[in-house]
Design a protein around this motif. Structure first.
Motif, short mmCIF file in Angstrom:
data_model
loop_
_atom_site.label_atom_id
_atom_site.label_comp_id
_atom_site.label_asym_id
_atom_site.label_seq_id
_atom_site.Cartn_x
_atom_site.Cartn_y
_atom_site.Cartn_z
N PRO A 54 0.74 -1.18 -0.02
CA PRO A 54 -0.09 0.08 0.01
C PRO A 54 0.76 1.17 0.00
O PRO A 54 0.36 2.17 -0.71
CB PRO A 54 -0.75 -0.24 1.41
N LEU A 55 1.90 1.23 0.49
CA LEU A 55 2.73 2.57 0.66
C LEU A 55 3.53 2.81 -0.59
O LEU A 55 3.54 3.97 -0.86
CB LEU A 55 3.69 2.32 1.81
N ILE A 56 3.93 2.03 -1.39
CA ILE A 56 4.41 2.23 -2.66
C ILE A 56 3.25 2.61 -3.47
O ILE A 56 3.56 3.67 -4.16
CB ILE A 56 5.35 0.99 -3.36
N GLY A 57 2.25 2.16 -3.32
CA GLY A 57 0.90 2.84 -4.24
C GLY A 57 1.01 4.28 -3.79
O GLY A 57 0.65 4.92 -4.75
N ALA A 58 0.86 4.51 -2.60
CA ALA A 58 0.54 5.94 -2.07
C ALA A 58 1.80 6.76 -2.68
O ALA A 58 1.63 7.94 -2.97
CB ALA A 58 0.47 5.97 -0.89
N THR A 59 3.00 6.32 -2.34
CA THR A 59 4.22 7.05 -3.03
C THR A 59 4.08 7.32 -4.40
O THR A 59 4.32 8.50 -4.92
CB THR A 59 5.50 6.51 -2.68
N ALA A 60 3.50 6.41 -5.27
CA ALA A 60 3.45 6.55 -6.72
C ALA A 60 2.41 7.56 -7.05
O ALA A 60 2.72 8.22 -7.86
CB ALA A 60 3.07 5.11 -7.41
N LEU A 84 6.68 4.97 -13.03
CA LEU A 84 6.45 4.74 -11.59
C LEU A 84 5.77 3.38 -11.41
O LEU A 84 6.23 2.43 -10.74
CB LEU A 84 5.51 5.72 -11.26
N ILE A 85 5.10 3.11 -12.49
CA ILE A 85 4.63 1.60 -12.51
C ILE A 85 5.53 0.57 -12.62
O ILE A 85 5.64 -0.44 -11.80
CB ILE A 85 3.55 1.34 -13.78
N SER A 86 6.77 0.74 -13.13
CA SER A 86 7.88 -0.12 -13.50
C SER A 86 9.02 -0.14 -12.22
O SER A 86 9.85 -1.00 -12.26
CB SER A 86 8.41 0.08 -14.80
N SER A 87 8.76 0.80 -11.28
CA SER A 87 9.75 0.68 -10.42
C SER A 87 10.03 -0.47 -9.43
O SER A 87 11.01 -0.65 -9.13
CB SER A 87 9.70 1.99 -9.62
N ARG A 88 8.96 -1.03 -9.24
CA ARG A 88 9.00 -2.50 -8.54
C ARG A 88 7.95 -3.16 -9.20
O ARG A 88 6.80 -2.61 -9.42
CB ARG A 88 8.52 -2.19 -7.06
N PRO A 89 8.04 -4.49 -9.52
CA PRO A 89 6.95 -5.34 -10.42
C PRO A 89 6.06 -5.93 -9.72
O PRO A 89 4.79 -6.29 -10.38
CB PRO A 89 7.96 -6.21 -11.11
N THR A 90 6.20 -6.29 -8.59
CA THR A 90 5.09 -7.44 -7.99
C THR A 90 3.94 -6.82 -7.31
O THR A 90 3.08 -7.27 -7.66
CB THR A 90 5.94 -8.43 -7.25
N TRP A 96 -2.36 -0.07 -9.50
CA TRP A 96 -3.59 0.23 -8.97
C TRP A 96 -3.56 1.75 -8.66
O TRP A 96 -4.45 2.71 -9.38
CB TRP A 96 -4.00 -0.47 -7.86
N ALA A 97 -2.66 2.28 -8.07
CA ALA A 97 -2.52 3.80 -7.64
C ALA A 97 -2.45 4.76 -8.69
O ALA A 97 -3.12 5.86 -8.99
CB ALA A 97 -1.59 3.88 -6.38
N VAL A 98 -1.35 4.44 -9.52
CA VAL A 98 -1.15 5.03 -10.72
C VAL A 98 -2.25 5.13 -11.67
O VAL A 98 -2.45 6.30 -12.06
CB VAL A 98 0.19 4.49 -11.37
N ASP A 99 -3.06 3.98 -11.69
CA ASP A 99 -4.01 4.06 -12.91
C ASP A 99 -5.16 5.02 -12.34
O ASP A 99 -6.00 5.54 -12.90
CB ASP A 99 -4.67 2.52 -13.14
#
Ligand code: MRU
Length: 356
Positions: A54-60, A84-90, A96-99
């Protein structure tokens, strides 16, 4: 939640600057870092200054805001979203957050776009906090049930850090534990160290201790014998991607704990906000599993005798090492999914029952 008695969130904004707690320095140093460009946000995700689905989503999401501040131009924004989406893949939360940000901003006038982007990033954070709190209230019922039967400390094993440091607040796997503690139920947590980056030791044990919750760090391979000895009442872990069929992809080693729990008849729960569900991938073999630099295995960081952070090599120089960061636990080993909407069976029927 608290650090040295002071309430924090993992990410927030102040005057067009995004603030994060640099998790690469925890538990030895508490450093708040500024993110001023989309590149700063991307880098923070890549090097794991922020981590946890969740935190990497919020950061993106905030990365999109920073991109607009930098250059309010559609081509730059689209490229930034892809990067941003490609910065970590799993973890699916990133996409979800970027979209969600890009959908909200689509067709918005350039004079309004920054304000709307800021509001959407803040909404993503507020929603995550609410969802994590609900996960806690739902998961609390399971801990209460065990306590009512046992009338003694409930021992919970967790893997990696699915704590408040992996979200905005509360955490996913830790939220039921924090709620149980607040209710006066005695809990004790076995925190898997979680090699190679030691998120269990450096982050889970750290945050639980700051909240006054009893915990013990164990080497990753210790969970099995503790289960055989009856010293684990339940497991709760997080997830970076939950498939519609109930399979869960989480920090490498989660699968082995689920197998051991299954063999010992110990309930194995996975806690997640709905932003972690991937409704599209049908076969877990299609999940992109991150492979990180093998230096994370061959080198360790800690405090030297002067109290400075030092990195040293621990493997033979000529040895090869491989660093897969996640694995998949098949749904059949998952007792239940604890979500913001309730607890369900780890299956398409279970998930669709809660999320239409
Ligand atoms: O590599 P990390 O530290 O980002 O991995 C984190 C995990 O595996 C967590 O269990 C997962 O993101 C769930 S977070 C609530």
């Amino acid at each position: 939640m608290k650090i040295e008695g002071k309430e924090y969130r993992t990410i927030w904004s102040e005057n067009n600057i995004v603030k994060i707690i640099d998790q690469t320095k925890l538990p030895h140093q508490f450093i708040i870092k500024d993110l001023q460009t989309v590149n700063d946000a991307m880098n923070a995700i890549k090097v794991m200054e922020v981590r946890g689905a969740p935190l990497i989503g919020a950061t993106a999401a905030y990365g999109i805001v920073l991109a607009i501040i930098e250059n309010n131009d559609q081509t730059f924004l689209k490229k930034s979203a892809e990067n941003l989406i490609s910065s970590r893949p799993t973890a699916i939360n990133l996409k979800w957050a970027v979209d969600r940000m890009m959908n909200r901003l689509s067709g918005v006038n350039s004079d309004k776009i920054l304000e709307i982007a800021f509001n959407e990033a803040k909404d993503i954070c507020e929603e995550d906090i609410k969802f994590c709190e609900n996960i806690g209230l739902n998961g609390l019922k399971i801990i209460e049930e065990i306590y009512n039967k046992k009338k003694d400390t409930v021992n919970i094993l967790t893997h990696c850090n699915a704590g408040w440091l992996a979200t905005i607040n509360w955490g996913t796997a830790t939220s039921p534990i924090y709620h149980a503690h607040k209710k006066g139920i005695p809990v004790h947590v076995w925190a898997d160290e979680t090699r190679p980056r030691n998120q269990g030791a450096n982050l889970t044990s750290y945050e639980l201790t700051e909240e006054g919750i009893k915990n013990t760090i164990i080497a990753d391979n210790t969970g099995g014998i503790l289960m055989q000895r009856g010293e684990v009442d339940m497991c709760i872990v997080g997830t970076d991607r939950t498939l519609a069929n109930g399979d869960v992809c989480n920090k490498v080693g989660t699968y082995l704990k689920a197998l051991a729990a299954h063999d010992n008849n110990i309930p194995f729960y996975v806690a997640l906000p709905s932003s972690t569900i991937d409704w599209n991938i049908k076969d877990h073999k299609d999940i992109p599993i991150e492979e990180r630099n093998s230096e994370e295995l061959s080198h360790v960081e800690g405090l030297d005798e002067k109290g400075d952070i030092k990195k040293i090599q621990i493997y033979p120089k000529k040895s090869k090492a491989m660093n897969l960061a996640f694995d998949v636990t098949p749904a059949k080993y998952v007792t239940g999914l604890i979500t913001e909407k309730g607890i369900c069976e780890a299956s398409e029927k279970g998930l669709k029952g809660l999320f239409k």
